[in-house]
Design an enzyme around this catalytic site. Structure first.
Site, PDB file in Angstrom:
ATOM      1  N   ARG A  49       0.854  -1.200   0.000  1.00 12.02           N
ATOM      2  CA  ARG A  49       0.000   0.000   0.000  1.00 12.02           C
ATOM      3  C   ARG A  49       0.881   1.238   0.000  1.00 12.02           C
ATOM      4  NH1 ARG A  49      -4.735  -1.916   4.282  1.00 12.02           N
ATOM      5  NH2 ARG A  49      -5.234  -3.774   3.061  1.00 12.02           N
ATOM      6  N   SER A  68      -7.883  -1.009   0.901  1.00 12.95           N
ATOM      7  CA  SER A  68      -8.862  -1.295   1.938  1.00 12.95           C
ATOM      8  C   SER A  68      -9.595  -0.046   2.434  1.00 12.95           C
ATOM      9  CB  SER A  68      -8.164  -2.023   3.083  1.00 12.95           C
ATOM     10  OG  SER A  68      -9.114  -2.462   3.997  1.00 12.95           O
ATOM     11  N   HIS A  69      -9.429   0.247   3.712  1.00 15.30           N
ATOM     12  CA  HIS A  69     -10.167   1.335   4.353  1.00 15.30           C
ATOM     13  C   HIS A  69      -9.456   2.680   4.191  1.00 15.30           C
ATOM     14  CE1 HIS A  69      -7.180  -0.490   6.824  1.00 15.30           C
ATOM     15  NE2 HIS A  69      -7.021   0.673   7.424  1.00 15.30           N
ATOM     16  N   ASP A  76     -16.225  -1.431   4.579  1.00  9.93           N
ATOM     17  CA  ASP A  76     -15.120  -0.541   4.213  1.00  9.93           C
ATOM     18  C   ASP A  76     -14.883  -0.478   2.705  1.00  9.93           C
ATOM     19  OD1 ASP A  76     -14.103  -3.102   3.894  1.00  9.93           O
ATOM     20  OD2 ASP A  76     -12.065  -2.469   4.376  1.00  9.93           O
ATOM     21  N   ASP A  84     -13.013  -2.022   0.500  1.00 10.09           N
ATOM     22  CA  ASP A  84     -13.025  -3.223  -0.331  1.00 10.09           C
ATOM     23  C   ASP A  84     -13.992  -4.282   0.182  1.00 10.09           C
ATOM     24  OD1 ASP A  84     -11.363  -3.606   1.894  1.00 10.09           O
ATOM     25  OD2 ASP A  84     -10.186  -5.147   0.886  1.00 10.09           O
ATOM     26  N   ASP A 112     -14.316  -5.933   3.080  1.00 12.90           N
ATOM     27  CA  ASP A 112     -14.010  -7.046   3.986  1.00 12.90           C
ATOM     28  C   ASP A 112     -14.207  -6.695   5.454  1.00 12.90           C
ATOM     29  OD1 ASP A 112     -11.789  -5.429   4.146  1.00 12.90           O
ATOM     30  OD2 ASP A 112     -10.331  -6.987   3.583  1.00 12.90           O
ATOM     31  N   ARG A 113     -14.303  -5.409   5.782  1.00 11.40           N
ATOM     32  CA  ARG A 113     -14.529  -5.032   7.187  1.00 11.40           C
ATOM     33  C   ARG A 113     -16.008  -4.784   7.435  1.00 11.40           C
ATOM     34  NH1 ARG A 113      -9.744  -1.331   9.559  1.00 11.40           N
ATOM     35  NH2 ARG A 113      -8.038  -2.560   8.714  1.00 11.40           N
ATOM     36  N   GLU A 138     -10.985 -10.484  13.916  1.00 12.44           N
ATOM     37  CA  GLU A 138      -9.983  -9.566  14.419  1.00 12.44           C
ATOM     38  C   GLU A 138     -10.664  -8.333  14.992  1.00 12.44           C
ATOM     39  OE1 GLU A 138      -6.113  -9.496  12.033  1.00 12.44           O
ATOM     40  OE2 GLU A 138      -7.674  -9.527  10.523  1.00 12.44           O
ATOM     41  N   SER A 147      -9.904  -5.478  14.395  1.00 12.28           N
ATOM     42  CA  SER A 147      -9.865  -4.417  13.388  1.00 12.28           C
ATOM     43  C   SER A 147     -11.072  -4.492  12.455  1.00 12.28           C
ATOM     44  CB  SER A 147      -8.560  -4.499  12.597  1.00 12.28           C
ATOM     45  OG  SER A 147      -8.408  -5.789  12.044  1.00 12.28           O
ATOM     46  N   LYS A 168     -11.658 -11.931   5.231  1.00 10.27           N
ATOM     47  CA  LYS A 168     -12.750 -11.493   6.087  1.00 10.27           C
ATOM     48  C   LYS A 168     -13.855 -10.932   5.201  1.00 10.27           C
ATOM     49  CE  LYS A 168     -10.323  -7.218   7.333  1.00 10.27           C
ATOM     50  NZ  LYS A 168      -8.968  -7.345   6.772  1.00 10.27           N
ATOM     51  N   ARG A 174      -0.775   1.515  17.714  1.00  9.51           N
ATOM     52  CA  ARG A 174      -2.060   1.044  18.221  1.00  9.51           C
ATOM     53  C   ARG A 174      -1.863   0.549  19.647  1.00  9.51           C
ATOM     54  NH1 ARG A 174      -4.742   1.284  13.550  1.00  9.51           N
ATOM     55  NH2 ARG A 174      -4.150   0.102  11.696  1.00  9.51           N
TER      56      ARG A 174
HETATM   57  C1  G16 Z   1      -5.680  -5.568   7.145  1.00  6.19           C
HETATM   58  C2  G16 Z   1      -5.514  -7.028   7.434  1.00  6.19           C
HETATM   59  C3  G16 Z   1      -6.112  -7.370   8.767  1.00  6.19           C
HETATM   60  C4  G16 Z   1      -5.514  -6.483   9.842  1.00  6.19           C
HETATM   61  C5  G16 Z   1      -5.718  -5.029   9.471  1.00  6.19           C
HETATM   62  C6  G16 Z   1      -5.054  -4.053  10.425  1.00  6.19           C
HETATM   63  O1  G16 Z   1      -7.038  -5.278   6.999  1.00  6.19           O
HETATM   64  O2  G16 Z   1      -6.134  -7.809   6.438  1.00  6.19           O
HETATM   65  O3  G16 Z   1      -5.863  -8.712   9.005  1.00  6.19           O
HETATM   66  O4  G16 Z   1      -6.108  -6.743  11.072  1.00  6.19           O
HETATM   67  O5  G16 Z   1      -5.156  -4.802   8.203  1.00  6.19           O
HETATM   68  O6  G16 Z   1      -3.700  -4.180  10.324  1.00  6.19           O
HETATM   69  P1  G16 Z   1      -2.737  -3.126  10.983  1.00  6.19           P
HETATM   70  O7  G16 Z   1      -3.109  -3.105  12.450  1.00  6.19           O
HETATM   71  O8  G16 Z   1      -1.379  -3.691  10.724  1.00  6.19           O
HETATM   72  O9  G16 Z   1      -2.996  -1.776  10.357  1.00  6.19           O
HETATM   73  P2  G16 Z   1      -7.545  -4.478   5.735  1.00  6.19           P
HETATM   74  O10 G16 Z   1      -9.029  -4.366   5.944  1.00  6.19           O
HETATM   75  O11 G16 Z   1      -6.811  -3.168   5.804  1.00  6.19           O
HETATM   76  O12 G16 Z   1      -7.148  -5.302   4.572  1.00  6.19           O
END
Ligand code: G16
Length: 543
Positions: free
Chosen positions: A22, A113-114, A277, A279, A281-282, A363, A365, A376, A496
Site C-alpha cells: 500500500r 482497503s479502508h 469498508d 473493499d 471485507d470489514r 480480528e 480491526s 474477512k 495502536r
Molecule cells: C488488514 C488485514 C487485517 C488487519 C488489518 C489491520 O485489513 O487484512 O488482518 O487486522 O489490516 O492491520 P494493521 O493493524 O497492521 O494496520 P484491511 O481491511 O486493511 O485489509
C-alpha cells in the site's frame, strides 16, 4: 502475441505490509512502479499452461488503469485467461470466492482497503493464492526479494479491454472474461443464511440502515438487501460507488462512519445498522444507540452459529488475532472447541481453515469471517447478525447484554495514534522493550504485571514462525495492554494500543469502555512514555 521485454531498475520499498503493498497513488504512478511489483508477483509463481488469473479491485482511483496494465502483463507471463469483475470491480471477499469457485491460479486484488482514495491518497495491490486467501509471509517475502533485484518485466501490447461489457474477449491464445462481480457472491450468501427469516424480519416493523461508505459494497448491498431480501431502498446509504469514496475515509468505525453513527444515536434510529469498508471485507455492527465491538461480535456469532444454516452442524474451531479480545476464547471453552491465537493479518488464518481446524475467525480491526472464503467478509458478518436477530427475536443490545451476562464482559478498546514520525514510534516501542526485565511483579494501582513479551507465533500447520508481532503487557488479573505498529498505513507510523479487562460482574456491564478502562489507559501512557516521545496528547481514533 508479441511479448515485449521492458528494462527496469528495482524500487527498494516494495515490501508488502499486513495486507499487500500500500502506497500513495503518486508512488504507484511512477514509471515502472506497478509493473515491477506485478512482475515480481508473477516471477514468484509457477504458471502452468492453461492458468487463469482472477483480477479486480475496490474501484478506487487508478483501479481501471492498473487493471489494463495487469491484463497485458498476465498475457505476457503465460496466463491463458483473466477473469475480471465488470468495471474492474470485485470486493475482496467476492474475489476470494471467484478464485475458489473457478479454481484460478490465485488472484490480484487492487485495494488499499479502508484507506482514502483519490489522486493524492492511497492505492494497493496484493496477491491471493489459489485457496482464495492473502499470500502467506513466505510468498510475500519472495515477492519482495524478487522486487529488489528485478531487471525487466514483460507485457503484450493488447488493445484496452472494455471492462463494462460482460463476456469473453479472445486475443489469440489468451482471453479476458468480464464477469458479473456480484452474482456469484450473492448466490453464495443466499446458500448460507436463512434468507426467508431475514425477509420476514424486513417485512415486519424492523428497520435497518446499511452504510456502503461510497465504496465497493454498494452494488452487493443493493442486490442482497433490497433485491433478494426486500429491504426498502431507504435502508441503504452511500451505496453509489465513487473512486474517491465520496471524499471520505471508508473505514467502518465510530470515527469515520460518523454519518451513520449520528443516525444510530439520534431519534428515530433504526433497529439495526452496519457499515463496511473500501473493499468490503470489514464491518461495523450497531443496534439502536448501541455499538458492538468487533471482538464481541466474533464471540456472539460463534455462540449463536447454530442458528445459521451454514453452521448448524457445529464449528470445527475458532481463531482470533492476538490483539483481539479473549471473548471468543470463553465461547470456545464452553463449546469445547479449539481457539487459536494468531498474529494480526488475515493471512495467518488461511492454513488453519485449509486444515479444517477453524470455521470462524475474527480480528478487533473490524474483520470477521469464516471458511466460506479465505478473506474477512463484511456483508457476511452483517448477514450473520441479521440471521441471529431474526432467529432470537431480540434487539442487538439485548443479545449482547445476554451474552455478557452468560460469559462475562471482556471490556475492550483500541486507541490509535496515526501519522507519527517513524523514529518517534520506534522510540516508543524501544522504550517498552527495554522494560521487559524490570516490569514483571511491579504493581500499578490495581494492576500487577505478570509478564511482558513481543508476541511470536508458530503456525501449527506448517511450523513457520513469525516474530515481533506486538508487545504484550499481561497483568495478574488477566487484563492486558498490547502495543503494535500498524502494517497498513502510508503516512509515517501508526501506534495502536489495545486495552482489555475482564468484568464478570453484571452490575458493571453498563459502563462505557473508556470509563471502565480509564486507569489502564493512563497506565499504557505511563509505560510507553507515548506523550513524551511523540508530543501527542490524544489518540486520533478510539474504537
Ligand atoms: C488488514 C488485514 C487485517 C488487519 C488489518 C489491520 O485489513 O487484512 O488482518 O487486522 O489490516 O492491520 P494493521 O493493524 O497492521 O494496520 P484491511 O481491511 O486493511 O485489509
Amino acid at each position: 502475441m508479441q511479448v515485449s521485454l521492458i528494462s527496469t531498475t528495482p524500487f527498494l520499498d516494495q515490501k508488502p505490509g499486513t495486507s499487500g503493498l500500500r502506497k500513495k497513488v503518486k508512488v504507484f504512478q511512477q514509471a515502472h512502479y506497478l509493473e515491477n511489483f506485478v512482475q515480481s508477483i508473477f516471477d514468484s509463481l509457477e504458471i502452468p499452461a492453461g492458468a487463469v488469473l482472477t483480477l479486480g479491485g475496490d474501484g478506487r482511483y487508478y483501479n481501471a488503469q492498473a487493471i489494463q496494465t495487469i491484463i497485458k502483463m498476465a498475457a505476457a507471463n503465460g496466463f491463458s485467461k483473466v477473469l475480471v469483475g465488470r468495471g474492474g470491480i470485485l470486493s475482496t471477499p467476492a474475489a476470494s470466492h471467484v478464485i475458489r469457485k473457478y479454481q484460478t491460479l490465485g488472484g490480484i486484488i487492487l485495494s488499499a482497503s479502508h484507506n482514502p482514495g483519490g489522486p493524492d491518497d492511497d492505492f494497493g495491490i496484493k496477491y491471493n493464492t489459489p485457496n482464495g486467501g492473502p499470500a502467506p509471509e513466505k510468498i510475500t517475502e519472495a515477492i519482495f526479494s524478487i522486487s529488489k533485484a528485478i531487471q525487466q518485466y514483460q507485457l503484450v501490447d493488447l488493445p484496452a479491454i472494455n471492462l463494462n461489457q460482460l463476456g469473453l474477449t479472445q486475443l489469440d491464445s489468451f482471453s479476458v472474461e468480464v464477469i458479473d462481480p456480484v452474482r456469484d457472491y450473492a448466490d453464495l450468501m443466499e446458500s448460507m443464511f436463512d434468507f426467508a427469516a431475514i425477509r420476514a424480519l424486513f417485512a415486519s416493523s424492523f428497520s435497518i440502515k446499511f452504510d456502503g461508505m461510497h465504496a465497493v459494497t454498494g452494488p452487493y448491498a443493493q442486490e442482497i438487501f433490497t433485491q433478494r431480501l426486500g429491504a426498502p431502498a431507504t435502508s441503504l446509504m452511500n451505496c453509489q460507488v465513487s473512486e474517491t469514496f465520496g471524499g471520505g475515509h471508508p473505514d467502518p468505525n465510530l470515527t469515520y462512519a460518523e454519518e451513520l453513527v449520528k443516525i444510530v444515536y439520534g431519534s428515530n434510529a433504526p433497529d439495526f445498522a452496519a457499515a463496511s469498508d473500501g473493499d468490503g471485507d470489514r464491518n461495523m455492527i450497531l443496534g439502536k444507540g448501541f455499538f458492538v465491538t468487533p471482538s464481541d461480535s466474533l464471540a456472539i456469532i460463534a455462540a449463536n452459529a447454530h442458528l445459521i444454516p451454514a453452521y448448524k452442524s457445529g464449528l470445527a474451531g475458532v481463531a482470533r488475532s492476538m490483539p483481539t479480545s479473549g471473548a471468543v476464547d470463553r465461547v470456545a471453552q464452553k463449546m469445547n472447541i479449539d481457539c487459536y491465537e494468531t498474529p494480526t493479518g488475515w493471512k495467518f488464518f488461511g492454513n488453519l481453515m485449509d486444515a479444517d481446524k477453524v470455521t470462524l475467525c475474527g480480528e478487533e480491526s473490524f474483520g470477521t469471517g469464516s471458511n466460506h472464503v479465505r478473506e474477512k467478509d463484511g456483508l457476511w458478518a452483517v448477514l450473520c447478525w441479521l440471521n441471529i436477530v431474526a432467529a432470537r427475536k431480540q434487539s442487538v443490545e439485548a443479545i449482547v447484554k445476554a451474552h455478557w451476562a452468560e460469559y462475562g464482559r471482556n471490556v475492550y478498546s483500541r486507541h490509535d495514534y496515526e501519522g507519527i514520525p517513524t523514529e518517534q514510534a520506534n522510540a516508543v516501542m524501544a522504550h517498552l522493550k527495554a522494560q521487559f526485565d524490570t516490569l514483571p511483579s511491579r504493581v500499578f494501582g490495581r494492576y500487577t504485571v505478570a509478564t511482558c513479551d513481543d508476541f511470536s507465533y508458530t503456525d501449527p500447520v506448517d511450523g513457520s514462525v513469525s516474530h515481533g508481532q506486538g508487545i504484550r503487557v499481561l497483568f495478574q488479573c488477566g487484563s492486558r495492554i498490547v502495543f503494535r505498529l500498524s502494517g497498513t498505513g502510508t503516512d509515517g507510523a501508526t501506534i495502536r494500543i489495545y486495552l482489555e479487562a475482564y468484568e464478570p460482574d453484571v452490575k458493571q456491564h453498563h459502563l462505557d469502555a473508556q470509563v471502565a478502562l480509564a486507569e489502564m489507559i493512563q497506565l499504557a501512557l505511563t509505560l510507553s512514555q507515548l506523550v513524551e516521545n511523540t508530543g501527542r496528547n490524544a489518540p486520533t481514533v478510539i474504537t
